[in-house]
Design a protein around this motif. Structure first.
Motif, PDB file in Angstrom:
ATOM      1  N   SER A 155       0.836  -1.200   0.000  1.00 57.11           N
ATOM      2  CA  SER A 155       0.000   0.000   0.000  1.00 57.11           C
ATOM      3  C   SER A 155       0.870   1.249   0.000  1.00 57.11           C
ATOM      4  O   SER A 155       1.985   1.232   0.526  1.00 57.11           O
ATOM      5  CB  SER A 155      -0.862  -0.005   1.270  1.00 57.11           C
ATOM      6  N   THR A 156       0.340   2.332  -0.573  1.00 59.99           N
ATOM      7  CA  THR A 156       1.027   3.625  -0.449  1.00 59.99           C
ATOM      8  C   THR A 156       0.636   4.295   0.872  1.00 59.99           C
ATOM      9  O   THR A 156       1.304   5.225   1.304  1.00 59.99           O
ATOM     10  CB  THR A 156       0.649   4.570  -1.608  1.00 59.99           C
ATOM     11  N   GLU A 157      -0.466   3.822   1.469  1.00 59.77           N
ATOM     12  CA  GLU A 157      -0.901   4.389   2.746  1.00 59.77           C
ATOM     13  C   GLU A 157      -0.159   3.701   3.888  1.00 59.77           C
ATOM     14  O   GLU A 157       0.217   2.541   3.784  1.00 59.77           O
ATOM     15  CB  GLU A 157      -2.412   4.196   2.939  1.00 59.77           C
ATOM     16  N   ARG A 158       0.004   4.412   4.979  1.00 55.90           N
ATOM     17  CA  ARG A 158       0.688   3.841   6.128  1.00 55.90           C
ATOM     18  C   ARG A 158      -0.268   3.581   7.291  1.00 55.90           C
ATOM     19  O   ARG A 158      -0.057   2.662   8.066  1.00 55.90           O
ATOM     20  CB  ARG A 158       1.827   4.773   6.598  1.00 55.90           C
ATOM     21  N   TYR A 159      -1.288   4.427   7.453  1.00 51.46           N
ATOM     22  CA  TYR A 159      -2.228   4.224   8.552  1.00 51.46           C
ATOM     23  C   TYR A 159      -3.517   3.580   8.056  1.00 51.46           C
ATOM     24  O   TYR A 159      -4.016   3.915   6.963  1.00 51.46           O
ATOM     25  CB  TYR A 159      -2.566   5.562   9.222  1.00 51.46           C
ATOM     26  N   VAL A 160      -4.070   2.700   8.864  1.00 54.23           N
ATOM     27  CA  VAL A 160      -5.338   2.042   8.548  1.00 54.23           C
ATOM     28  C   VAL A 160      -6.431   3.077   8.278  1.00 54.23           C
ATOM     29  O   VAL A 160      -7.309   2.864   7.434  1.00 54.23           O
ATOM     30  CB  VAL A 160      -5.745   1.115   9.719  1.00 54.23           C
ATOM     31  N   ASP A 161      -6.364   4.218   8.961  1.00 52.31           N
ATOM     32  CA  ASP A 161      -7.367   5.285   8.796  1.00 52.31           C
ATOM     33  C   ASP A 161      -7.571   5.653   7.327  1.00 52.31           C
ATOM     34  O   ASP A 161      -8.645   6.066   6.928  1.00 52.31           O
ATOM     35  CB  ASP A 161      -6.936   6.572   9.530  1.00 52.31           C
ATOM     36  N   ASP A 162      -6.512   5.532   6.535  1.00 49.65           N
ATOM     37  CA  ASP A 162      -6.560   5.971   5.139  1.00 49.65           C
ATOM     38  C   ASP A 162      -6.729   4.798   4.181  1.00 49.65           C
ATOM     39  O   ASP A 162      -6.477   4.929   2.981  1.00 49.65           O
ATOM     40  CB  ASP A 162      -5.260   6.720   4.792  1.00 49.65           C
ATOM     41  N   PHE A 163      -7.122   3.648   4.705  1.00 52.34           N
ATOM     42  CA  PHE A 163      -7.173   2.440   3.887  1.00 52.34           C
ATOM     43  C   PHE A 163      -8.499   1.733   4.147  1.00 52.34           C
ATOM     44  O   PHE A 163      -9.335   2.185   4.937  1.00 52.34           O
ATOM     45  CB  PHE A 163      -5.971   1.541   4.264  1.00 52.34           C
ATOM     46  N   PHE A 217      -1.532   1.331  13.021  1.00 52.73           N
ATOM     47  CA  PHE A 217      -2.779   1.658  13.721  1.00 52.73           C
ATOM     48  C   PHE A 217      -2.529   2.837  14.659  1.00 52.73           C
ATOM     49  O   PHE A 217      -1.478   2.924  15.284  1.00 52.73           O
ATOM     50  CB  PHE A 217      -3.246   0.457  14.554  1.00 52.73           C
ATOM     51  N   GLN A 218      -3.511   3.733  14.742  1.00 50.77           N
ATOM     52  CA  GLN A 218      -3.393   4.828  15.715  1.00 50.77           C
ATOM     53  C   GLN A 218      -4.741   5.081  16.369  1.00 50.77           C
ATOM     54  O   GLN A 218      -5.793   4.861  15.774  1.00 50.77           O
ATOM     55  CB  GLN A 218      -2.851   6.101  15.067  1.00 50.77           C
ATOM     56  N   PHE A 219      -4.686   5.547  17.602  1.00 55.58           N
ATOM     57  CA  PHE A 219      -5.860   5.933  18.392  1.00 55.58           C
ATOM     58  C   PHE A 219      -6.915   4.820  18.391  1.00 55.58           C
ATOM     59  O   PHE A 219      -6.588   3.681  18.669  1.00 55.58           O
ATOM     60  CB  PHE A 219      -6.398   7.292  17.910  1.00 55.58           C
ATOM     61  N   ASP A 220      -8.178   5.141  18.021  1.00 61.29           N
ATOM     62  CA  ASP A 220      -9.251   4.133  18.125  1.00 61.29           C
ATOM     63  C   ASP A 220      -8.983   2.899  17.277  1.00 61.29           C
ATOM     64  O   ASP A 220      -9.470   1.808  17.601  1.00 61.29           O
ATOM     65  CB  ASP A 220     -10.595   4.751  17.720  1.00 61.29           C
ATOM     66  N   ASN A 221      -8.251   3.064  16.189  1.00 61.03           N
ATOM     67  CA  ASN A 221      -7.993   1.900  15.326  1.00 61.03           C
ATOM     68  C   ASN A 221      -7.072   0.864  15.972  1.00 61.03           C
ATOM     69  O   ASN A 221      -6.988  -0.266  15.481  1.00 61.03           O
ATOM     70  CB  ASN A 221      -7.439   2.338  13.967  1.00 61.03           C
ATOM     71  N   CYS A 222      -6.381   1.258  17.067  1.00 64.59           N
ATOM     72  CA  CYS A 222      -5.603   0.237  17.793  1.00 64.59           C
ATOM     73  C   CYS A 222      -6.537  -0.873  18.281  1.00 64.59           C
ATOM     74  O   CYS A 222      -6.151  -2.034  18.369  1.00 64.59           O
ATOM     75  CB  CYS A 222      -4.863   0.853  18.981  1.00 64.59           C
ATOM     76  N   LYS A 223      -7.791  -0.462  18.573  1.00 62.52           N
ATOM     77  CA  LYS A 223      -8.767  -1.471  19.046  1.00 62.52           C
ATOM     78  C   LYS A 223      -9.041  -2.512  17.968  1.00 62.52           C
ATOM     79  O   LYS A 223      -9.318  -3.672  18.267  1.00 62.52           O
ATOM     80  CB  LYS A 223     -10.098  -0.783  19.414  1.00 62.52           C
ATOM     81  N   VAL A 224      -8.982  -2.093  16.702  1.00 56.20           N
ATOM     82  CA  VAL A 224      -9.215  -3.026  15.592  1.00 56.20           C
ATOM     83  C   VAL A 224      -8.170  -4.139  15.646  1.00 56.20           C
ATOM     84  O   VAL A 224      -8.483  -5.331  15.546  1.00 56.20           O
ATOM     85  CB  VAL A 224      -9.144  -2.286  14.231  1.00 56.20           C
ATOM     86  N   ALA A 225      -6.912  -3.737  15.823  1.00 61.98           N
ATOM     87  CA  ALA A 225      -5.821  -4.722  15.874  1.00 61.98           C
ATOM     88  C   ALA A 225      -6.018  -5.656  17.074  1.00 61.98           C
ATOM     89  O   ALA A 225      -5.880  -6.882  16.949  1.00 61.98           O
ATOM     90  CB  ALA A 225      -4.481  -3.998  15.966  1.00 61.98           C
ATOM     91  N   PHE A 226      -6.344  -5.073  18.227  1.00 61.68           N
ATOM     92  CA  PHE A 226      -6.517  -5.909  19.423  1.00 61.68           C
ATOM     93  C   PHE A 226      -7.710  -6.852  19.283  1.00 61.68           C
ATOM     94  O   PHE A 226      -7.647  -8.000  19.704  1.00 61.68           O
ATOM     95  CB  PHE A 226      -6.651  -5.036  20.678  1.00 61.68           C
ATOM     96  N   GLU A 227      -8.810  -6.349  18.695  1.00 64.64           N
ATOM     97  CA  GLU A 227      -9.995  -7.221  18.551  1.00 64.64           C
ATOM     98  C   GLU A 227      -9.654  -8.461  17.731  1.00 64.64           C
ATOM     99  O   GLU A 227     -10.053  -9.572  18.080  1.00 64.64           O
ATOM    100  CB  GLU A 227     -11.150  -6.446  17.899  1.00 64.64           C
TER     101      GLU A 227
END
Ligand code: FEO
Length: 392
Positions: free
Chosen positions: A170-178, A225-235
């Motif tokens: 991906s060219t994106e680095r954060y999940v927020d943008d993907f 992952f950053q902020f709330d999206n860290c929860k995605v990884a943990f889930e």
């Protein structure tokens, strides 16, 4: 291009857009090898990339730092997809201090003999390293994925190595943008194909990490992952370690010669469906090892069908069962076996023996010669029902 992830951390990894096979693991979305530069009083690099990308990696680093100014190189994991460019960095900066676990030091010196003269600093659980304003704290994660693996944190940032990784270019680095659903799918796929045999060890690490309230997770592969999206990884990982990832699905994997076993697979699938479970039909000849490992990761049982070829089960099916068994997807799983033959029905026996060896439990089997009649098709339908009943 590098990417500034936080005021102090810059992504300096590379994207492998064309890779489709990662040591027998099919990776249809390519791969990203992540490396991170920490800009503090002591300039620090966390991991490198595969050696085939050495020129691109060095060029990238030189855009943001003088390599001879780097003080530390943290090697979280000695596998060559992350350590491959350590010799390159050492060649350009022989004073750099390579920070790693004790077993990693031996592994790195063995893989790269040129590092025998390098400065190593070994760390252990809860070791810390002062970089200036920031402090790194280390966490040993043995057999997650190799014996020397470790993670490290810096305040609320976690550098997690293979854990939480996904094979995605991906060219994106954060999940927020993907596409978050694609990231979740690839993270599960990574757990199914890499981390599954180490689930018990990963459990302890996830329990520890879950208590730390990280606001950024920077894995060794894929999106961050950053902020709330860290929860995605943990889930995803909590479901994995607590074995809650499985759905009401049954994998039906088969390999046919002239269509008789393929038709039988369809009938078995109808029997599964009639009991309210979802059949996941996969042809061993056209499906990758990784697809089947992923399907098993998400499913509660398995039906395996094969024609008999040269007195054996079909070779593609044999290879797939070996791959899935080695990844421990078959351990404790209930299964049914079925298969057609011309004169020697040995495939059926082989399937049962092989799956038993990998710790699976046979709840039914059915074979026929040449072509099924209506009564035999009904028997196959009932075999599909039987596997679901065995789960109730
Ligand atoms: Fe991405 Fe275990 O290496």
């Amino acid at each position: 291009m590098t990417t500034q992830l936080t005021p102090e951390v810059t992504w300096t990894g590379v994207v492998d857009w064309s890779l489709r096979m990662f040591h027998s693991y099919a990776v249809p979305d390519g791969v990203t090898y992540n490396s991170y530069l920490i800009q503090d009083e002591q300039l620090t690099l966390v991991d490198t990339v595969k050696s085939s990308y050495a020129s691109e990696f060095v060029h990238k680093l030189q855009q943001v730092v003088k390599i001879e100014d780097l003080k530390y190189l943290i090697s979280l994991h000695a596998e060559p997809d992350h350590s491959g460019c350590i010799p390159t960095i050492f060649g350009l900066n022989p004073e750099i201090v390579i920070v790693c676990s004790t077993p990693a030091q031996e592994i790195l010196k063995t893989i790269y003999p040129q590092l025998k003269s390098a400065n190593f600093m070994t760390v252990t659980n809860e070791s810390t390293l002062q970089l200036g304003k920031n402090t790194l704290k280390f966490r040993m994660t043995p057999m997650q994925h190799w014996p020397e693996s470790m993670g490290c944190s810096m305040g609320d940032i976690l550098f997690s190595s293979d854990i939480f990784g996904q094979h995605l270019a991906s060219t994106e680095r954060y999940v927020d943008d993907f596409d978050v659903f694609r990231v979740i799918m690839r993270m599960e796929d990574y757990a199914a194909n890499i981390m599954n045999p180490f689930r018990v060890n990963v459990t302890k690490t996830i329990q520890y990490y879950a208590e730390q309230n990280y606001q950024h997770i920077f894995p060794a592969h894929g999106l961050c992952f950053q902020f709330d999206n860290c929860k995605v990884a943990f889930e995803v990982y909590i479901k994995f370690v607590e074995q809650k990832v499985k759905q009401n699905k049954v994998v039906v994997v088969y390999d046919s010669m002239y269509g008789s076993t393929a038709k039988a697979a369809q009938i078995v699938a109808q029997g599964i469906l009639s009991k309210g479970f979802e059949p996941v039909l996969l042809n061993a000849e056209t499906s990758s090892n990784a697809e089947i490992a992923y399907a098993l990761f998400k499913s509660r049982a398995l039906c395996v069908g094969s024609a008999t070829l040269n007195n054996q089960m079909m070779p593609d099916l044999d290879a797939i069962l070996t791959y899935a068994g080695q990844l421990q997807h078959l351990k404790g799983m209930k299964f049914c076996a079925f298969g057609g033959c011309c004169w020697a029905g040995t495939a059926l026996t082989q399937i049962v023996n092989k799956l038993n060896e990998f710790g699976a439990e046979c709840v039914g089997q059915f074979g026929w010669i040449l072509k099924c009649d209506d009564q035999q098709l009904q028997h196959l339908f009932e075999l599909g029902q039987k596997i679901v009943e065995a789960l109730e």
